[in-house]
Design an enzyme around this catalytic site. Structure first.
Site, mmCIF file in Angstrom:
data_model
loop_
_atom_site.group_PDB
_atom_site.id
_atom_site.type_symbol
_atom_site.label_atom_id
_atom_site.label_comp_id
_atom_site.label_asym_id
_atom_site.label_seq_id
_atom_site.Cartn_x
_atom_site.Cartn_y
_atom_site.Cartn_z
ATOM 1 N N LYS A 166 72.064 51.940 49.048
ATOM 2 C CA LYS A 166 73.406 52.898 48.937
ATOM 3 C C LYS A 166 74.107 52.916 50.311
ATOM 4 O O LYS A 166 75.331 53.441 50.046
ATOM 5 C CB LYS A 166 72.849 54.063 48.416
ATOM 6 C CG LYS A 166 72.528 53.798 46.796
ATOM 7 C CD LYS A 166 72.571 55.211 46.151
ATOM 8 C CE LYS A 166 71.815 55.055 44.607
ATOM 9 N NZ LYS A 166 70.461 54.998 44.685
ATOM 10 N N HIS A 205 65.873 55.776 46.270
ATOM 11 C CA HIS A 205 67.189 56.091 45.331
ATOM 12 C C HIS A 205 68.206 56.778 46.339
ATOM 13 O O HIS A 205 69.443 56.374 46.471
ATOM 14 C CB HIS A 205 66.867 57.360 44.644
ATOM 15 C CG HIS A 205 67.890 57.889 43.705
ATOM 16 N ND1 HIS A 205 68.924 57.095 42.857
ATOM 17 C CD2 HIS A 205 68.537 59.208 43.839
ATOM 18 C CE1 HIS A 205 69.782 58.051 42.434
ATOM 19 N NE2 HIS A 205 69.595 59.222 42.798
ATOM 20 N N CYS A 240 72.205 58.555 36.927
ATOM 21 C CA CYS A 240 72.009 57.419 38.014
ATOM 22 C C CYS A 240 70.543 56.814 37.907
ATOM 23 O O CYS A 240 70.429 55.865 38.624
ATOM 24 C CB CYS A 240 72.086 58.208 39.376
ATOM 25 S SG CYS A 240 73.471 59.133 39.359
ATOM 26 N N GLU A 250 62.940 63.182 48.277
ATOM 27 C CA GLU A 250 62.351 61.748 47.874
ATOM 28 C C GLU A 250 61.589 61.225 48.999
ATOM 29 O O GLU A 250 60.471 60.764 48.597
ATOM 30 C CB GLU A 250 63.414 60.719 47.651
ATOM 31 C CG GLU A 250 62.927 59.385 47.253
ATOM 32 C CD GLU A 250 63.843 58.216 47.018
ATOM 33 O OE1 GLU A 250 65.074 58.546 47.532
ATOM 34 O OE2 GLU A 250 63.533 57.171 46.446
#
Lengths: 77, 422
Positions: B345, B313, B172, B324
């Site tokens: 995302k 992310h 990823c 994160e």
């Protein structure tokens, strides 16, 4: 045109995306119909599948034109 | 050695929101979701039957029409990830206006496009053919249609780009690594122009089954797919698989200026690290992500407080999001309250090897339009944070510096820092 010739032509037209009128007896897959060496391998596989035959590698190498293909398949199916 | 400056002069996108950069961006900023039931195959027997599929159609209204990008004869020979790469590359190259006119220029133009998994469906289908019909029915195009570096190969062949031809495979983090490495190649003098990015097409039975087995996918929102990707929300339960490609044209600054190119942004920092912890789980202390970000800021020569926008992310997994977030908060310290950080995302799903590339492009557009795209479905944050997570609505604000994070299986981390061109 024989049934075999027609079925071969259909496969060539589909796989190489060429106009039917270009698929003449002397039309070379590589020189005239835009195939590369991998395309010709795939063509032979499609012939085997369509006609239920096995085309050995040394025979496959002699099939350079549409006419060659029709002749070989007519003799071997 | 003085680093040569690298700028971005072309963008290309194929995403679950749309085919095309502006169409995707418009929908992203408006808060639309690309998620839905899986339509490409019968997924009803899988734990997760939702995904963010590229909308296919006749090419109008932001749909993806394969025939617009590759001749039907060629499409048959490649897996979809290569098809998506060809479409995004064509968009980016046309957008940049760069086309070498002589051999010397062609040799100074290279390609670095990666993928996380490559031709997964092609491999799975060919395995079935092998089992059912035998080795003589395995297509001669199986291998060259599945190999990850064939995106770079196909693009170089189509356009005659004879410079460095490379590829990245870091799960990823692939897209971010490709852009970072491509920029390094220009910075180091190996090329003047690099076509860089990532592509992925893993929404297939074996792909969904595989990620579901890792317990990585959302399984609790099969009836409300658009709610499933919800980074930082307390009800998140895994990621939603996406597909597509993101590709940029990277160019040495003086080269771009000399030809009067439109310059979107400058790539000023790139940082990499490894977790050395676990094959799928991020290290609990977020140390790997922290070090990638810190390295990118150091490379850029800027302070944490200079960062305005972070594209996280943030995949919507229970573990990863908070790790994160903690790492970003530690990095930013007192400046955390001045930053906006969002996970796109939430709208696109997780494009795996393409994620870092499409997200770098979203950063470029955030810099251009001075707007941070939203984090959808963030109803109830699972932790308190001083960082503005742009819940559910885009945030208009000053953005001069954007940071994009990508973390991959195997513990591979990459961060990019982009700067708005004055």
């Amino acid at each position: 045109m024989s049934d075999i010739a027609e079925r071969v032509k259909k496969i060539v037209v589909e796989h190489l995306s060429v106009d039917e009128s270009k698929v003449t007896d002397n039309a070379s897959f590589i020189d005239d119909l835009g195939a590369d060496s991998l395309d010709t391998v795939e063509l032979v596989m499609a012939f085997e599948e369509e006609f239920g035959i096995e085309i050995p590698d040394d025979a496959a190498e002699t099939i350079q034109t549409y006419g060659d293909a029709v002749k070989f398949i007519t003799a071997n199916s | 050695m003085t680093k040569r400056r690298v700028v971005i002069t072309g963008l290309g996108l194929v995403t679950p929101l749309a085919c095309g950069v502006e169409e995707t961006w418009k929908r992203l900023v408006a808060g639309q979701s690309g998620a839905g039931k899986i339509t490409r195959f019968d997924a009803s027997h899988l734990a997760c039957d939702i995904a963010c599929e590229v909308p296919r159609g006749d090419g109008t209204g932001g749909t993806f029409n394969a025939d617009d990008w590759m001749a039907p004869k060629e499409q048959r020979k490649v897996d979809d990830f290569i098809l998506f790469a060809m479409a995004a590359a064509q968009q980016a190259i046309e957008d940049s206006g760069w086309m070498p006119e002589d051999e010397a220029e062609r040799e100074r133009t290279g390609v670095i496009i990666g993928s996380g998994i490559g031709g997964l469906d092609n491999i799975a289908q060919t395995a079935i053919t092998l089992k059912e019909k035998g080795p003589r029915r395995v297509s001669p195009f199986f291998i060259p249609g599945s190999l990850i570096n064939l995106c770079s190969g196909q693009v170089s062949i189509r356009y005659g780009f004879k410079g460095p031809n490379h590829s990245v495979v870091t799960a990823c983090s692939t897209g971010a690594h490709a852009i970072g490495d491509g920029a390094r190649m220009i910075g180091y003098g190996d090329a003047d122009v690099m076509i860089a990015g990532g592509a992925e097409a893993a929404i297939c039975e074996i792909g969904i089954a595989g990620f579901a087995a890792c317990k990585a996918l959302s399984t609790g929102f099969n009836d409300t797919p658009e709610k499933a990707s919800r980074p930082y929300d307390r009800d998140r339960d895994g990621f939603v698989m996406g597909e597509g490609a993101g590709i940029v044209v990277l160019e040495e600054y003086e080269h771009a200026k000399a030809r009067g190119a439109k310059i979107y942004a400058e790539v000023i920092g790139y940082g990499l690290s490894g977790d050395a912890y676990h094959i799928t789980s991020p290290a609990p202390d977020g140390n790997g992500g922290y070090r990638a970000m810190a390295a990118a800021l150091r490379d850029a020569g800027i302070a944490p407080a200079d960062v305005d926008y972070v594209n996280a992310h943030g995949t919507s997994t229970p573990l990863g999001d908070e790790i994160e977030l903690g790492a970003v908060a530690r990095l930013l310290g007192n400046a955390a309250s001045k930053v906006t950080m969002s996970s796109t995302k939430s709208a696109t799903g997780h494009l795996l090897g393409a994620a870092g590339a499409i997200e770098a492009i979203f950063c470029v557009l955030a810099l251009r339009d001075q707007v941070a795209p939203p984090t959808l479905n963030l109803d109830n944050p699972s932790v308190e944070t001083p960082i503005d997570l742009a819940p559910k609505a885009a945030v208009e604000r000053e953005i001069d510096i954007a940071l994009s994070n990508s973390f991959g299986f195997g513990g591979t981390n990459a961060s990019l820092v982009l700067r708005r061109m004055a």
